[in-house]
Design a protein around this motif. Sequence first.
Motif, mmCIF file in Angstrom:
data_model
loop_
_atom_site.group_PDB
_atom_site.id
_atom_site.type_symbol
_atom_site.label_atom_id
_atom_site.label_comp_id
_atom_site.label_asym_id
_atom_site.label_seq_id
_atom_site.Cartn_x
_atom_site.Cartn_y
_atom_site.Cartn_z
ATOM 1 N N MET A 118 1.653 6.175 -2.144
ATOM 2 C CA MET A 118 0.493 4.844 -2.266
ATOM 3 C C MET A 118 -0.005 4.348 -3.105
ATOM 4 O O MET A 118 0.252 4.772 -4.207
ATOM 5 C CB MET A 118 -0.202 5.522 -1.162
ATOM 6 C CG MET A 118 0.475 5.876 -0.021
ATOM 7 S SD MET A 118 -1.189 6.427 1.648
ATOM 8 C CE MET A 118 -1.945 4.412 2.284
ATOM 9 N N LYS A 164 0.686 -1.055 -0.526
ATOM 10 C CA LYS A 164 0.576 0.055 0.328
ATOM 11 C C LYS A 164 1.078 1.094 -0.396
ATOM 12 O O LYS A 164 0.581 2.366 -1.148
ATOM 13 C CB LYS A 164 -1.072 0.114 1.157
ATOM 14 C CG LYS A 164 -2.000 -1.322 0.868
ATOM 15 C CD LYS A 164 -2.462 -1.059 -0.278
ATOM 16 C CE LYS A 164 -3.988 -2.312 -0.570
ATOM 17 N NZ LYS A 164 -4.554 -2.952 -1.440
ATOM 18 N N ALA A 214 -6.928 5.433 0.715
ATOM 19 C CA ALA A 214 -5.612 5.556 1.139
ATOM 20 C C ALA A 214 -6.411 6.507 2.656
ATOM 21 O O ALA A 214 -5.441 5.594 3.347
ATOM 22 C CB ALA A 214 -5.062 6.230 0.486
#
Length: 98
Positions: free
Chosen positions: A53, A36, A61
């Motif tokens: 990310m 991530k 997020a």
Amino acid sequence: MKVMAVGTLKPLSQEQRQQYLPKEVPATLQLYLDGKIEQFWLREKEVGVIFLMSVDSIDEADKLLKSLPLVQANLLTFELMPIGPLLPLGMLMTTQSQ
């Protein structure tokens, strides 16, 4: 999608550092290991962090970052910016068939 997460950290007391950093670092590294967070940097003078990310949405997020201990303690906030290729550069390319 790619998201640039620019974090701003409030000044931490030594007690806060001892309380939160032992939890924050593993939580951040787990997001990295999960794919991530692709890259991360420390902002100058330790005023925060920047994460690149790879997520499905801004909402994802936001949810992931809100799970971090410093964010939960309201000591770290993020500005989230979706980013992508610099598409206008395509105008500079010429086709080979002309």
